[in-house]
Design a protein around this motif. Structure first.
Motif, PDB file in Angstrom:
ATOM      1  N   ASP A 132       8.800  40.785 -53.249  1.00 40.26           N
ATOM      2  CA  ASP A 132       8.882  42.119 -53.683  1.00 40.26           C
ATOM      3  C   ASP A 132       8.656  42.312 -55.080  1.00 40.26           C
ATOM      4  N   GLU A 133       9.072  41.466 -55.957  1.00 42.82           N
ATOM      5  CA  GLU A 133       9.049  41.380 -57.207  1.00 42.82           C
ATOM      6  C   GLU A 133       8.718  39.979 -57.728  1.00 42.82           C
ATOM      7  N   ILE A 134       7.811  39.774 -58.739  1.00 41.78           N
ATOM      8  CA  ILE A 134       7.669  38.452 -59.202  1.00 41.78           C
ATOM      9  C   ILE A 134       8.074  38.331 -60.614  1.00 41.78           C
ATOM     10  N   VAL A 140      -4.180  39.948 -53.180  1.00 43.69           N
ATOM     11  CA  VAL A 140      -3.446  40.338 -54.445  1.00 43.69           C
ATOM     12  C   VAL A 140      -3.535  41.809 -54.616  1.00 43.69           C
ATOM     13  N   LYS A 141      -4.631  42.434 -54.037  1.00 40.74           N
ATOM     14  CA  LYS A 141      -4.782  44.039 -54.207  1.00 40.74           C
ATOM     15  C   LYS A 141      -3.638  44.506 -53.283  1.00 40.74           C
ATOM     16  N   GLU A 142      -3.608  44.002 -52.131  1.00 42.69           N
ATOM     17  CA  GLU A 142      -2.868  44.545 -51.190  1.00 42.69           C
ATOM     18  C   GLU A 142      -1.020  44.451 -51.664  1.00 42.69           C
ATOM     19  N   ARG A 143      -0.868  43.367 -52.371  1.00 41.09           N
ATOM     20  CA  ARG A 143       0.572  43.076 -52.604  1.00 41.09           C
ATOM     21  C   ARG A 143       0.842  43.718 -54.164  1.00 41.09           C
ATOM     22  N   ARG A 144      -0.051  43.932 -54.804  1.00 44.96           N
ATOM     23  CA  ARG A 144      -0.028  44.003 -56.324  1.00 44.96           C
ATOM     24  C   ARG A 144      -0.335  45.510 -56.549  1.00 44.96           C
ATOM     25  N   GLY A 145      -1.234  46.188 -55.636  1.00 38.54           N
ATOM     26  CA  GLY A 145      -1.842  47.460 -55.669  1.00 38.54           C
ATOM     27  C   GLY A 145      -1.887  48.172 -57.077  1.00 38.54           C
ATOM     28  N   PRO A 146      -1.305  49.289 -57.369  1.00 35.87           N
ATOM     29  CA  PRO A 146      -1.583  49.804 -58.650  1.00 35.87           C
ATOM     30  C   PRO A 146      -1.119  49.381 -60.020  1.00 35.87           C
ATOM     31  N   LYS A 147      -0.269  48.076 -59.442  1.00 31.99           N
ATOM     32  CA  LYS A 147       0.181  47.382 -60.678  1.00 31.99           C
ATOM     33  C   LYS A 147      -0.780  46.556 -61.298  1.00 31.99           C
ATOM     34  N   LEU A 148      -1.852  46.282 -60.735  1.00 35.21           N
ATOM     35  CA  LEU A 148      -2.797  45.570 -61.475  1.00 35.21           C
ATOM     36  C   LEU A 148      -3.737  46.286 -62.587  1.00 35.21           C
ATOM     37  N   LEU A 189      -0.942  41.996 -67.276  1.00 32.31           N
ATOM     38  CA  LEU A 189      -2.151  42.307 -66.086  1.00 32.31           C
ATOM     39  C   LEU A 189      -1.657  42.827 -65.091  1.00 32.31           C
ATOM     40  N   GLY A 190      -0.251  42.880 -64.691  1.00 33.09           N
ATOM     41  CA  GLY A 190       0.033  43.327 -63.650  1.00 33.09           C
ATOM     42  C   GLY A 190       0.408  42.041 -62.343  1.00 33.09           C
ATOM     43  N   LEU A 191       0.276  41.119 -62.777  1.00 27.32           N
ATOM     44  CA  LEU A 191       0.442  39.724 -62.144  1.00 27.32           C
ATOM     45  C   LEU A 191       1.795  39.524 -61.637  1.00 27.32           C
ATOM     46  N   VAL A 192       2.710  39.834 -62.713  1.00 28.05           N
ATOM     47  CA  VAL A 192       3.997  39.677 -62.554  1.00 28.05           C
ATOM     48  C   VAL A 192       4.931  41.178 -62.859  1.00 28.05           C
ATOM     49  N   ASP A 193       6.002  41.284 -62.355  1.00 30.49           N
ATOM     50  CA  ASP A 193       6.705  42.519 -62.589  1.00 30.49           C
ATOM     51  C   ASP A 193       7.506  42.496 -63.790  1.00 30.49           C
TER      52      ASP A 193
END
Length: 285
Positions: free
Chosen positions: A112-114, A186-194, A214-218
């Motif tokens: 849920d968070e990386i 990646v798109k499903e899990r990271r969504g608008p964070k990317l 880049l939004g790969l981690v929180d």
């Protein structure tokens, strides 16, 4: 049960400390591996994952240190984590250590968070196949290779035959399908964070600090610090492990292992070790 006991105790005796189960997923991801060099797979991790989610806690912490490997095993591990997180209604916090790249990052998507260290390596969202070709070797040593197939494509990409353009194109088509599945995850899990970056899905990899941009981690941080911030200063960490003795690890205890079996396992272990070394070296590790 622990919560019930805690409620029955006098208030002054109760502990308000939260214990978070921790599992470590370290190594290359491969189907089976060998007795001497087991890799990460659903078979080797399912017990740990299920044990962690059975623990009475609001969350499960997962430490990942993997350069990738099998996309199938990566997705199976990811799915088992997400299925249990939904079933048990638990939060999943993934902590990247040295590297969570390729299949390692696919597993990290279960969080849920990386959380990563600024110097961690993350990304490598792509698919790679590597092999060697020896089309002239057999001629030089005077050996004739004989291959008989039923089905004209059964011997594609044979390392002892010249590479064919149509075989390579077929392999690349398969890789594209696997790559698309990875990108969708990646798109499903990271969504608008990317972030909208043209290099995001090219197979490049970055430091944890750049991965945050880049939004790969929180966020950036370490497991103990983040968990204490989330659940209080008294938060404890409980490492979940499976006891494995020396003999059971090698599959020798209580079995009739022959010297030839042990030698074959050792040889397989050397091959696995070479493959894993190549995966780690891609990231300078």
């Amino acid at each position: 049960m622990r919560r019930l006991i805690n409620r029955l105790l006098p208030k002054s005796w109760r502990s308000d400390a939260v214990t978070i189960p921790v599992i470590r997923l370290q190594g290359a991801i491969m189907a089976g591996g060998s007795q001497f060099r087991p890799g990460l797979s659903l078979a080797t991790t399912a017990g740990l994952i299920e044990k962690a989610f059975a623990f009475e806690a609001p969350a499960v912490a997962i430490a990942i240190n993997s350069p990738g490997g099998s996309p199938v095993q990566s997705r199976l591990i990811y799915k088992r984590i997400r299925d249990l997180a939904t079933e048990k209604n638990k939060r999943v916090l993934v902590f990247v250590e040295d590297v969570a790249a390729s299949g390692g990052y696919m597993i990290a998507l279960a969080g849920d968070e990386i959380i990563a260290d600024p110097s961690s390596i993350v990304g490598s969202i792509g698919v790679v196949s590597a092999s060697f070709g020896f089309p002239e070797l057999l001629k030089k040593i005077g050996v004739e290779r004989r291959v008989h197939t039923a089905g004209q494509n059964k011997s594609v990409l044979d390392p002892f035959r010249p590479e064919k353009k149509e075989d390579v194109e077929r392999l690349k088509a398969l890789q594209l399908e696997v790559h698309e599945t990875f990108i969708d995850m990646v798109k499903e899990r990271r969504g608008p964070k990317l972030k909208d970056d043209p290099d995001l899905f090219t197979g490049l990899f970055w430091t944890g600090k750049r991965g945050l941009d880049l939004g790969l981690v929180d966020t950036l941080g370490d497991m103990r610090g983040v968990l204490k911030q989330c659940y209080g200063a008294k938060t404890r960490l409980k490492l979940i492990s499976q006891p494995r003795g020396l003999f059971s690890r090698f599959g020798l205890f209580g079995s009739k292992a022959e010297p030839a079996d042990i030698a074959a396992a050792a040889a397989g272990g050397l091959a696995d070790a070479a493959e894993q070394r190549a995966l780690w070296s891609r990231y300078g590790l």
